[in-house]
Design a protein around this motif. Structure first.
Motif, mmCIF file in Angstrom:
data_model
loop_
_atom_site.group_PDB
_atom_site.id
_atom_site.type_symbol
_atom_site.label_atom_id
_atom_site.label_comp_id
_atom_site.label_asym_id
_atom_site.label_seq_id
_atom_site.Cartn_x
_atom_site.Cartn_y
_atom_site.Cartn_z
ATOM 1 N N UNK A 30 0.855 -1.200 0.000
ATOM 2 C CA UNK A 30 0.000 0.000 0.000
ATOM 3 C C UNK A 30 0.880 1.235 0.000
ATOM 4 N N UNK A 31 0.488 2.202 -0.806
ATOM 5 C CA UNK A 31 1.165 3.490 -0.865
ATOM 6 C C UNK A 31 0.123 4.567 -0.587
ATOM 7 N N UNK B 262 5.604 -4.520 2.517
ATOM 8 C CA UNK B 262 6.819 -5.201 2.040
ATOM 9 C C UNK B 262 8.029 -4.551 2.678
ATOM 10 N N UNK B 263 9.182 -5.162 2.417
ATOM 11 C CA UNK B 263 10.446 -4.501 2.688
ATOM 12 C C UNK B 263 10.865 -3.818 1.392
ATOM 13 N N UNK B 264 11.076 -2.540 1.444
ATOM 14 C CA UNK B 264 11.232 -1.769 0.225
ATOM 15 C C UNK B 264 12.673 -1.479 -0.149
ATOM 16 N N UNK B 265 13.622 -2.084 0.537
ATOM 17 C CA UNK B 265 15.011 -1.696 0.280
ATOM 18 C C UNK B 265 15.532 -2.161 -1.067
ATOM 19 N N UNK B 266 14.778 -2.963 -1.806
ATOM 20 C CA UNK B 266 15.190 -3.337 -3.158
ATOM 21 C C UNK B 266 14.296 -2.686 -4.212
ATOM 22 N N UNK B 267 13.453 -1.787 -3.798
ATOM 23 C CA UNK B 267 12.503 -1.153 -4.704
ATOM 24 C C UNK B 267 13.059 0.162 -5.240
ATOM 25 N N UNK B 268 12.457 0.602 -6.342
ATOM 26 C CA UNK B 268 12.591 1.972 -6.814
ATOM 27 C C UNK B 268 11.276 2.668 -6.542
ATOM 28 N N UNK B 269 11.353 3.840 -5.938
ATOM 29 C CA UNK B 269 10.170 4.617 -5.634
ATOM 30 C C UNK B 269 10.151 5.851 -6.529
ATOM 31 N N UNK B 270 9.001 6.118 -7.093
ATOM 32 C CA UNK B 270 8.899 7.253 -8.007
ATOM 33 C C UNK B 270 7.711 8.147 -7.687
ATOM 34 N N UNK B 271 7.809 9.371 -8.174
ATOM 35 C CA UNK B 271 6.682 10.300 -8.149
ATOM 36 C C UNK B 271 6.365 10.658 -9.601
ATOM 37 N N UNK B 272 5.087 10.582 -9.904
ATOM 38 C CA UNK B 272 4.580 10.999 -11.208
ATOM 39 C C UNK B 272 3.502 12.037 -10.970
ATOM 40 N N UNK B 273 3.145 12.767 -12.022
ATOM 41 C CA UNK B 273 2.056 13.729 -11.895
ATOM 42 C C UNK B 273 1.222 13.739 -13.160
ATOM 43 N N UNK B 274 -0.027 14.116 -12.970
ATOM 44 C CA UNK B 274 -0.946 14.178 -14.108
ATOM 45 C C UNK B 274 -1.812 15.417 -14.003
ATOM 46 N N UNK B 275 -1.666 16.290 -14.979
ATOM 47 C CA UNK B 275 -2.480 17.490 -15.064
ATOM 48 C C UNK B 275 -3.712 17.188 -15.910
ATOM 49 N N UNK B 276 -4.789 17.974 -15.756
ATOM 50 C CA UNK B 276 -6.006 17.732 -16.527
ATOM 51 C C UNK B 276 -5.743 17.721 -18.024
ATOM 52 N N UNK B 277 -6.215 16.695 -18.694
ATOM 53 C CA UNK B 277 -6.067 16.611 -20.133
ATOM 54 C C UNK B 277 -4.700 16.185 -20.618
ATOM 55 N N UNK C 23 5.735 2.429 -6.918
ATOM 56 C CA UNK C 23 6.818 1.535 -6.506
ATOM 57 C C UNK C 23 7.088 0.488 -7.579
ATOM 58 N N UNK C 24 8.365 0.325 -7.889
ATOM 59 C CA UNK C 24 8.831 -0.691 -8.840
ATOM 60 C C UNK C 24 9.557 -1.759 -8.039
ATOM 61 N N UNK C 25 9.023 -2.950 -7.988
ATOM 62 C CA UNK C 25 9.632 -4.000 -7.167
ATOM 63 C C UNK C 25 10.765 -4.738 -7.870
ATOM 64 N N UNK C 26 10.964 -4.490 -9.167
ATOM 65 C CA UNK C 26 11.953 -5.257 -9.913
ATOM 66 C C UNK C 26 13.211 -4.471 -10.284
ATOM 67 N N UNK D 205 4.795 -1.097 -10.355
ATOM 68 C CA UNK D 205 3.836 -2.147 -10.028
ATOM 69 C C UNK D 205 2.735 -1.691 -9.082
ATOM 70 N N UNK D 206 3.024 -0.704 -8.279
ATOM 71 C CA UNK D 206 2.071 -0.257 -7.270
ATOM 72 C C UNK D 206 1.952 1.262 -7.323
ATOM 73 N N UNK D 207 0.736 1.735 -7.072
ATOM 74 C CA UNK D 207 0.447 3.171 -7.135
ATOM 75 C C UNK D 207 -0.382 3.592 -5.938
#
Length: 125
Positions: free
Chosen positions: A3-4, A27-42, A98-101, A113-115
Motif C-alpha cells: 500500500x502506498x 513489504x520490505x522496500x530496500x530493493x525497490x525503486x520509488x517514483x513520483x509521477x504527476x498528471x495534469x487535466x487533459x 513503486x517498482x519492485x523489480x 507495479x504499485x500506485x
C-alpha cells in the motif's frame, strides 16, 4: 499487499513550497525503486522523480531539477518529495509509485507495479 498512501498536497501560491509524503507498507522496500509521477487535466501522467531505495540514487525530470528533492526515511518506510519554487505549471495530481523489480528505466510509468491514490497540488499565479 503493498500500500502506498500519499499526503501533503494542497493549494500554494507561485514561489511557495510543499512537501509530499508517501507512506509505504506491506513489504520490505530496500530493493525497490520509488517514483513520483504527476498528471495534469487533459495530459498524460508524467515522470517527476525517482529514488533507488537501497542506494539513494536519484533521478529527476528536467522540469523539476533544482526545485524538487526526493528523499526516504528507512525507519518510517516513507518517501518524501520536497517541492520548492513552485510554478502554476506544477499543478497536477501527484502519484507515488513503486517498482519492485529495480527496472533500469525509472521514467517509464509502465515499469511501476504499485500506485497510490494521488494527492492534488494546485499552484496559483
Amino acid at each position: 499487499q503493498v500500500q502506498l498512501v500519499e499526503s501533503g498536497g494542497g493549494l500554494v501560491q507561485a514561489g511557495g513550497s510543499l512537501r509530499l509524503s508517501c507512506a509505504a507498507s506491506g513489504r520490505t522496500f530496500n530493493t525497490y525503486t520509488m517514483g513520483w509521477f504527476r498528471q495534469a487535466p487533459g495530459k498524460e501522467r508524467e515522470f517527476v522523480v525517482a529514488i533507488r531505495w537501497n542506494t539513494g540514487i536519484t533521478y529527476y525530470a528536467d522540469s523539476v531539477k533544482g526545485r524538487f528533492t526526493i528523499s526516504r526515511d528507512n525507519a518510517k518506510n516513507t518517501v518524501y518529495l520536497q517541492m520548492n519554487s513552485l510554478k502554476p505549471e506544477d499543478t497536477a495530481v501527484y502519484y507515488c509509485a513503486a517498482d519492485r523489480y529495480f527496472r533500469p528505466v525509472v521514467g517509464d510509468r509502465t515499469n511501476y507495479d504499485y500506485w497510490g491514490q494521488g494527492t492534488q497540488v494546485t499552484v496559483s499565479s
